[in-house]
Design a protein around this motif. Structure first.
Motif, mmCIF file in Angstrom:
data_model
loop_
_atom_site.group_PDB
_atom_site.id
_atom_site.type_symbol
_atom_site.label_atom_id
_atom_site.label_comp_id
_atom_site.label_asym_id
_atom_site.label_seq_id
_atom_site.Cartn_x
_atom_site.Cartn_y
_atom_site.Cartn_z
ATOM 1 N N SER A 158 3.900 6.359 -9.657
ATOM 2 C CA SER A 158 2.948 7.463 -9.546
ATOM 3 C C SER A 158 1.546 6.915 -9.759
ATOM 4 N N THR A 159 0.544 7.742 -9.532
ATOM 5 C CA THR A 159 -0.823 7.280 -9.715
ATOM 6 C C THR A 159 -1.193 7.271 -11.197
ATOM 7 N N ARG A 160 -1.983 6.295 -11.581
ATOM 8 C CA ARG A 160 -2.436 6.201 -12.961
ATOM 9 C C ARG A 160 -3.809 6.832 -13.163
ATOM 10 N N ASP A 161 -4.440 7.219 -12.070
ATOM 11 C CA ASP A 161 -5.761 7.863 -12.187
ATOM 12 C C ASP A 161 -5.928 8.871 -11.047
ATOM 13 N N ASP A 162 -6.772 8.560 -10.083
ATOM 14 C CA ASP A 162 -7.003 9.474 -8.970
ATOM 15 C C ASP A 162 -5.782 9.552 -8.057
ATOM 16 N N ALA A 163 -5.522 10.750 -7.536
ATOM 17 C CA ALA A 163 -4.529 10.895 -6.489
ATOM 18 C C ALA A 163 -5.133 10.426 -5.171
ATOM 19 N N ALA A 164 -4.272 10.141 -4.194
ATOM 20 C CA ALA A 164 -4.764 9.638 -2.908
ATOM 21 C C ALA A 164 -5.706 10.632 -2.240
ATOM 22 N N GLY A 165 -5.322 11.910 -2.227
ATOM 23 C CA GLY A 165 -6.178 12.917 -1.603
ATOM 24 C C GLY A 165 -7.503 13.084 -2.312
ATOM 25 N N PRO A 200 -11.077 -3.658 -2.087
ATOM 26 C CA PRO A 200 -9.898 -4.050 -2.880
ATOM 27 C C PRO A 200 -8.694 -3.148 -2.629
ATOM 28 N N ARG A 201 -7.523 -3.700 -2.930
ATOM 29 C CA ARG A 201 -6.263 -2.953 -2.896
ATOM 30 C C ARG A 201 -5.750 -2.877 -4.333
ATOM 31 N N PRO A 202 -6.189 -1.889 -5.101
ATOM 32 C CA PRO A 202 -5.838 -1.824 -6.529
ATOM 33 C C PRO A 202 -4.330 -1.809 -6.762
ATOM 34 N N MET A 203 -3.895 -2.576 -7.742
ATOM 35 C CA MET A 203 -2.499 -2.657 -8.172
ATOM 36 C C MET A 203 -1.566 -3.132 -7.068
ATOM 37 N N LEU A 204 -2.120 -3.887 -6.117
ATOM 38 C CA LEU A 204 -1.302 -4.458 -5.048
ATOM 39 C C LEU A 204 -1.589 -5.943 -4.949
ATOM 40 N N THR A 209 6.437 -8.507 -8.944
ATOM 41 C CA THR A 209 7.892 -8.398 -8.856
ATOM 42 C C THR A 209 8.303 -7.002 -9.317
ATOM 43 N N PRO A 210 9.506 -6.567 -8.985
ATOM 44 C CA PRO A 210 9.956 -5.240 -9.414
ATOM 45 C C PRO A 210 9.915 -5.025 -10.924
ATOM 46 N N GLU A 211 9.897 -6.107 -11.679
ATOM 47 C CA GLU A 211 9.849 -5.978 -13.137
ATOM 48 C C GLU A 211 8.452 -5.651 -13.645
ATOM 49 N N ASP A 212 7.422 -5.870 -12.813
ATOM 50 C CA ASP A 212 6.056 -5.543 -13.219
ATOM 51 C C ASP A 212 5.889 -4.021 -13.279
ATOM 52 N N LYS A 213 5.231 -3.537 -14.319
ATOM 53 C CA LYS A 213 5.042 -2.100 -14.484
ATOM 54 C C LYS A 213 4.200 -1.498 -13.361
ATOM 55 N N SER A 214 3.380 -2.314 -12.729
ATOM 56 C CA SER A 214 2.502 -1.810 -11.667
ATOM 57 C C SER A 214 3.094 -1.984 -10.267
ATOM 58 N N TYR A 215 4.337 -2.415 -10.174
ATOM 59 C CA TYR A 215 4.939 -2.741 -8.873
ATOM 60 C C TYR A 215 4.969 -1.533 -7.927
ATOM 61 N N PHE A 216 5.326 -0.369 -8.456
ATOM 62 C CA PHE A 216 5.396 0.845 -7.632
ATOM 63 C C PHE A 216 4.263 1.823 -7.914
ATOM 64 N N ASP A 217 3.480 1.607 -8.977
ATOM 65 C CA ASP A 217 2.433 2.555 -9.348
ATOM 66 C C ASP A 217 1.188 2.409 -8.467
ATOM 67 N N PHE A 218 0.354 3.438 -8.510
ATOM 68 C CA PHE A 218 -0.856 3.481 -7.689
ATOM 69 C C PHE A 218 -2.093 3.652 -8.572
ATOM 70 N N SER A 219 -3.228 3.211 -8.050
ATOM 71 C CA SER A 219 -4.520 3.442 -8.683
ATOM 72 C C SER A 219 -5.571 3.453 -7.581
ATOM 73 N N PHE A 220 -6.362 4.514 -7.541
ATOM 74 C CA PHE A 220 -7.391 4.618 -6.511
ATOM 75 C C PHE A 220 -8.794 4.694 -7.090
#
Length: 357
Positions: A158-165, A200-204, A209-220
């Motif tokens: 999920s996003t850690r700050d702003d949503a995409a929209g 930049p591509r934040p958190m990408l 690796t899948p073990e990283d806490k930011s692997y699936f999370d988003f930040s905009f």
């Protein structure tokens, strides 16, 4: 109640919408009234949104009934957005639905707004059913889920700050574009060069690796700040006007890259090559194109039409039908909730089983 007739009510933000859905005949009548007053302020004003819902509610429902060929007395149940959303706006829809359901003596079904977005594509495509990886992207939410079955929702990121929209809206404001920002940014970006500026591509990162806490999370938030700095730099150089399309294109490309990359990571992790996009941002053409391209012909992509991607009563009615079939109706003390938790949501360990959130 083998094929119930359900009225769906949506008032979570700045769309007043009502729809009639038959369990047998599908969508019968659908009306969406989008409030235009917020464009003047560059964003939704909660108090004005609630007032607009209050003045439009009756006529929107009556028009939906007229289109369906039914009357209120024909209804078997009412589904209404319970949250999340603007509390004042939610309470208008909830109060209206509670009053009418009580007067007719029919069940009232509370619906989670984001769960309803999952059901929207199925209104147009019978194949849009689990299992699938779901990317829900809207003005207030960015969620990446694995859905092996309806009602079984496994959270990947999920996003850690702003949503995409929200990021699209803020960038639109930086570029002096009208609200809502998503369509305006997309239209301007078509005239620009996405490679003109590197954002930049934040958190990408490639080494995640899948073990990283930011692997699936988003930040905009960082991407928005980078655009703000670029706009300031170009403005000071006197070249902002001519570079606006390329700034919009660079931002859109960066945001889409992040969203698509995280979604395809989920496909690889779950082994599920079926992707469903939901929420207002899912109407973005570049996002659809990029995810489809990366998924390839062997996968399946399910996206609702732009009309059903935005907030609407049809998706509320469809989610209500699902809940009604399971006997889930409102309790007497039911009310709207601005931060309503996603139902049956569990955390999913990368590469492993889900655990209760």
């Amino acid at each position: 109640m083998n094929s119930p007739l359900i009225l769906g009510i949506e008032t979570s933000c700045d769309e007043t919408s009502a729809a009639l859905l038959s369990g047998r005949d599908g969508l019968l009548g659908h009306v969406i009234h989008s409030q235009d007053i917020h464009a003047f302020y560059g964003g939704v004003v909660p108090e004005l949104a609630a007032r607009a819902h209050l003045t439009r509610m009756d006529e929107v429902v009556e028009e939906a009934l007229r289109k369906s060929g039914h009357e209120r007395e024909d209804l078997d149940a009412i589904g209404v957005t319970a949250g999340p959303g603007l509390i004042g706006a939610l309470l208008v829809g909830v109060s209206w639905a509670k009053g009418v359901a009580l007067s007719l003596g029919i069940p009232l079904v509370p619906v989670h707004h984001m769960e309803a977005h999952l059901f929207a594509p199925s209104l147009e495509d019978p194949e849009a059913v689990p299992p699938f990886v779901a990317l829900l992207v809207s003005g207030g939410h960015t969620l990446l889920l694995y859905v092996p079955a309806w009602g079984d929702y496994q959270l990947l990121g999920s996003t850690r700050d702003d949503a995409a929209g929200e990021a699209f809206d803020k960038v639109a404001k930086l570029l002096d574009l009208p609200y809502p920002g998503g369509p305006a940014v997309q239209a301007l970006a078509e005239k620009g060069d996405p490679k003109r500026f590197r954002l930049p591509r934040p958190m990408l990162r490639g080494n995640q690796t899948p073990e990283d806490k930011s692997y699936f999370d988003f930040s905009f938030s960082g991407l928005k700040t980078a655009v703000s700095n670029l706009v300031l730099e170009l403005s000071q150089a006197g070249s902002l006007d001519q570079e606006r399309p390329s700034v919009a294109a660079a931002f859109q490309t960066a945001a889409v890259d992040v969203l698509a990359s995280k979604t395809l990571r989920a496909v690889k992790d779950t082994g599920c090559g079926r992707i469903l996009l939901g929420g207002g941002v899912s109407a973005n053409g570049k996002l659809r194109e990029e995810i489809s391209r990366r998924l390839g012909p062997e996968g399946s992509l399910f996206v609702a039409s732009p009309r059903l991607s935005m907030d609407n009563g049809a998706m509320i009615a469809r989610a209500a039908l699902y809940r009604l079939e399971r006997g889930e109706t409102a309790k007497p003390d039911f009310s709207g909730e601005a931060n309503l938790p996603f139902p049956n949501l569990r955390n999913r360990s990368p590469g492993g089983p889900a655990s209760r959130a």
